[in-house]
Design a protein around this motif. Structure first.
Motif, PDB file in Angstrom:
ATOM      1  N   GLU A 167       0.808  -1.254  -0.084  1.00  0.00           N
ATOM      2  CA  GLU A 167       0.084   0.035   0.067  1.00  0.00           C
ATOM      3  C   GLU A 167       0.717   1.259  -0.206  1.00  0.00           C
ATOM      4  OE1 GLU A 167      -0.394  -2.682   1.775  1.00  0.00           O
ATOM      5  OE2 GLU A 167      -2.125  -3.128   2.425  1.00  0.00           O
ATOM      6  N   LEU A 168       1.986   1.350   0.254  1.00  0.00           N
ATOM      7  CA  LEU A 168       2.877   2.363   0.478  1.00  0.00           C
ATOM      8  C   LEU A 168       2.981   3.128  -0.701  1.00  0.00           C
ATOM      9  CD1 LEU A 168       4.865   4.221   2.085  1.00  0.00           C
ATOM     10  CD2 LEU A 168       6.589   2.479   1.617  1.00  0.00           C
ATOM     11  N   ASP A 169       3.438   2.510  -1.799  1.00  0.00           N
ATOM     12  CA  ASP A 169       3.475   3.244  -3.160  1.00  0.00           C
ATOM     13  C   ASP A 169       2.404   3.663  -3.570  1.00  0.00           C
ATOM     14  OD1 ASP A 169       6.221   2.700  -3.044  1.00  0.00           O
ATOM     15  OD2 ASP A 169       6.187   0.929  -4.338  1.00  0.00           O
ATOM     16  N   ALA A 170       0.936   2.836  -3.338  1.00  0.00           N
ATOM     17  CA  ALA A 170      -0.104   3.026  -3.999  1.00  0.00           C
ATOM     18  C   ALA A 170      -0.765   4.254  -3.453  1.00  0.00           C
ATOM     19  CB  ALA A 170      -1.184   1.998  -3.730  1.00  0.00           C
ATOM     20  N   ILE A 171      -0.718   4.422  -2.093  1.00  0.00           N
ATOM     21  CA  ILE A 171      -1.274   5.499  -1.154  1.00  0.00           C
ATOM     22  C   ILE A 171      -0.239   6.956  -1.514  1.00  0.00           C
ATOM     23  CG2 ILE A 171      -1.458   6.791   0.837  1.00  0.00           C
ATOM     24  CD1 ILE A 171      -3.675   4.729  -0.113  1.00  0.00           C
ATOM     25  N   SER A 172       0.930   6.794  -1.550  1.00  0.00           N
ATOM     26  CA  SER A 172       1.973   7.700  -1.797  1.00  0.00           C
ATOM     27  C   SER A 172       1.700   8.255  -3.198  1.00  0.00           C
ATOM     28  CB  SER A 172       3.375   7.413  -1.626  1.00  0.00           C
ATOM     29  OG  SER A 172       3.656   7.045  -0.402  1.00  0.00           O
ATOM     30  N   HIS A 173       1.345   7.510  -4.264  1.00  0.00           N
ATOM     31  CA  HIS A 173       1.053   8.195  -5.489  1.00  0.00           C
ATOM     32  C   HIS A 173      -0.006   8.647  -5.661  1.00  0.00           C
ATOM     33  CE1 HIS A 173      -0.014   7.733  -9.848  1.00  0.00           C
ATOM     34  NE2 HIS A 173       0.970   7.997  -9.968  1.00  0.00           N
ATOM     35  N   HIS A 174      -1.138   8.195  -5.101  1.00  0.00           N
ATOM     36  CA  HIS A 174      -2.491   8.929  -4.856  1.00  0.00           C
ATOM     37  C   HIS A 174      -2.560  10.131  -4.256  1.00  0.00           C
ATOM     38  CE1 HIS A 174      -6.916   9.012  -4.430  1.00  0.00           C
ATOM     39  NE2 HIS A 174      -6.516   9.510  -3.015  1.00  0.00           N
ATOM     40  N   VAL A 175      -1.735  10.390  -3.321  1.00  0.00           N
ATOM     41  CA  VAL A 175      -1.737  11.710  -2.559  1.00  0.00           C
ATOM     42  C   VAL A 175      -1.264  12.297  -3.363  1.00  0.00           C
ATOM     43  CG1 VAL A 175      -0.749  12.884  -0.592  1.00  0.00           C
ATOM     44  CG2 VAL A 175      -1.992  10.763  -0.301  1.00  0.00           C
ATOM     45  N   LEU A 176       0.156  12.200  -3.926  1.00  0.00           N
ATOM     46  CA  LEU A 176       0.841  13.118  -4.631  1.00  0.00           C
ATOM     47  C   LEU A 176      -0.101  13.572  -6.052  1.00  0.00           C
ATOM     48  CD1 LEU A 176       3.465  14.512  -4.952  1.00  0.00           C
ATOM     49  CD2 LEU A 176       4.106  12.506  -6.177  1.00  0.00           C
ATOM     50  N   GLU A 177      -0.499  12.756  -6.648  1.00  0.00           N
ATOM     51  CA  GLU A 177      -1.242  12.876  -7.845  1.00  0.00           C
ATOM     52  C   GLU A 177      -2.462  13.764  -7.476  1.00  0.00           C
ATOM     53  OE1 GLU A 177      -3.012  10.287 -11.531  1.00  0.00           O
ATOM     54  OE2 GLU A 177      -3.843   9.575  -9.516  1.00  0.00           O
ATOM     55  N   ASN A 178      -3.098  13.566  -6.450  1.00  0.00           N
ATOM     56  CA  ASN A 178      -4.255  14.521  -5.936  1.00  0.00           C
ATOM     57  C   ASN A 178      -3.831  15.913  -5.769  1.00  0.00           C
ATOM     58  OD1 ASN A 178      -7.321  13.507  -5.461  1.00  0.00           O
ATOM     59  ND2 ASN A 178      -5.918  11.874  -5.372  1.00  0.00           N
ATOM     60  N   PHE A 179      -2.527  16.042  -4.948  1.00  0.00           N
ATOM     61  CA  PHE A 179      -2.187  17.278  -4.587  1.00  0.00           C
ATOM     62  C   PHE A 179      -1.671  17.914  -5.689  1.00  0.00           C
ATOM     63  CE2 PHE A 179       1.569  19.869  -3.995  1.00  0.00           C
ATOM     64  CZ  PHE A 179       1.165  20.667  -3.217  1.00  0.00           C
ATOM     65  N   VAL A 180      -0.938  17.478  -6.817  1.00  0.00           N
ATOM     66  CA  VAL A 180      -0.421  18.137  -7.962  1.00  0.00           C
ATOM     67  C   VAL A 180      -1.741  18.540  -8.882  1.00  0.00           C
ATOM     68  CG1 VAL A 180       0.794  17.909 -10.341  1.00  0.00           C
ATOM     69  CG2 VAL A 180       1.549  17.071  -8.201  1.00  0.00           C
ATOM     70  N   ASN A 181      -2.749  17.939  -8.839  1.00  0.00           N
ATOM     71  CA  ASN A 181      -3.964  17.998  -9.739  1.00  0.00           C
ATOM     72  C   ASN A 181      -4.611  19.298  -9.056  1.00  0.00           C
ATOM     73  OD1 ASN A 181      -3.479  16.138 -11.369  1.00  0.00           O
ATOM     74  ND2 ASN A 181      -4.823  14.427 -10.509  1.00  0.00           N
ATOM     75  N   SER A 182      -4.788  19.398  -7.661  1.00  0.00           N
ATOM     76  CA  SER A 182      -5.447  20.212  -7.035  1.00  0.00           C
ATOM     77  C   SER A 182      -4.827  21.597  -7.206  1.00  0.00           C
ATOM     78  CB  SER A 182      -5.414  20.189  -5.443  1.00  0.00           C
ATOM     79  OG  SER A 182      -4.239  20.114  -4.848  1.00  0.00           O
ATOM     80  N   GLN A 183      -3.399  21.644  -7.611  1.00  0.00           N
ATOM     81  CA  GLN A 183      -2.680  22.889  -7.594  1.00  0.00           C
ATOM     82  C   GLN A 183      -2.729  23.452  -9.080  1.00  0.00           C
ATOM     83  OE1 GLN A 183      -1.871  24.497  -4.991  1.00  0.00           O
ATOM     84  NE2 GLN A 183      -3.003  22.694  -3.818  1.00  0.00           N
ATOM     85  N   LYS A 184      -3.017  22.756  -9.858  1.00  0.00           N
ATOM     86  CA  LYS A 184      -2.972  23.278 -11.384  1.00  0.00           C
ATOM     87  C   LYS A 184      -3.805  24.305 -11.469  1.00  0.00           C
ATOM     88  CE  LYS A 184      -1.624  19.031 -13.476  1.00  0.00           C
ATOM     89  NZ  LYS A 184      -2.005  18.041 -14.211  1.00  0.00           N
ATOM     90  N   GLY A 185      -3.229  25.509 -11.699  1.00  0.00           N
ATOM     91  CA  GLY A 185      -4.086  26.836 -12.349  1.00  0.00           C
ATOM     92  C   GLY A 185      -4.393  27.445 -10.935  1.00  0.00           C
ATOM     93  N   GLY A 186      -3.972  27.226  -9.982  1.00  0.00           N
ATOM     94  CA  GLY A 186      -4.339  27.660  -8.532  1.00  0.00           C
ATOM     95  C   GLY A 186      -3.366  28.248  -7.973  1.00  0.00           C
TER      96      GLY A 186
END
Length: 201
Positions: A167-186
């Motif tokens: 789960e370590l890689d799966a959750i880390s990737h999920h959090v990072l992807e969500n964070f980056v997507n949330s910051q686009k254009g904002g």
């Protein structure tokens, strides 16, 4: 008649023997849909110590897709190494499984905290190590993770209490992807909060 007194309670001719020698899993438990008998959720040959099913990521029973173990039955992954078979341990493994199901079925993001100061991050991590019940009871199986997102200097994402296996890689990737997507254009408004309070995207 050789049983210790603590195991026998009797009054007159009635004797009750209390046996507390553990449990075994019933391989005849089936999961079906619309009245279908379905198949056994356990592969009897894969039961560890005749009681714990083989588990995949997030306590999914390896032989039964979309069937998850919760509670003492999920102890096979940390048997005799950690506290996953007891309430003070499995309360956290159940919580993690529910977070995963929320992410999988309802598209709920995995929670994390944002820090913009290394000193604040270090202080928080130190406090977690000293006070977290989950990290104590599930030592070597659960941990906190810090992610430094590429392209965001001086910013850290802190993920609490996740299993340190598949789960370590799966959750880390999920959090990072969500964070980056949330910051686009904002703006990075949430991350600039001085108290680094909990923030979920």
């Amino acid at each position: 008649e050789d049983e210790p007194d603590r195991l026998i309670a009797g009054r007159g001719d009635n004797i009750v023997v209390i046996y507390s020698g553990g449990f075994t899993s019933n391989p005849n438990v089936h999961v079906g849909v619309d009245g279908d008998q379905g198949k056994s959720i356990f592969d009897e040959a894969s039961l560890y110590k005749k009681r714990y099913p083989s588990l995949g990521a997030f306590n999914e029973i390896a032989t039964s897709k979309d069937v998850y173990a919760a509670g003492a039955i999920s102890h096979g992954r940390d048997y005799k190494e950690s506290s996953g078979g007891f309430v003070h341990g499995f309360r956290y493994t159940v919580e993690t499984t529910m977070k995963f199901l929320g992410m999988k079925l309802k598209n709920e993001p995995w929670p994390y905290k944002v820090f913009t100061s290394e000193e604040d991050l270090e202080n928080y991590a130190l406090a977690r190590v000293q006070t977290s019940s989950a990290l104590w009871h599930l030592q070597a199986f659960y941990g906190d993770v810090v992610i430094h997102p590429p392209g965001y200097p001086g910013l850290f994402l802190y993920i609490e209490q996740i299993p340190l296996t598949w789960e370590l890689d799966a959750i880390s990737h999920h959090v990072l992807e969500n964070f980056v997507n949330s910051q686009k254009g904002g703006e990075l408004a949430a991350a600039s909060a001085p108290d680094a309070s909990a923030w979920t995207v």
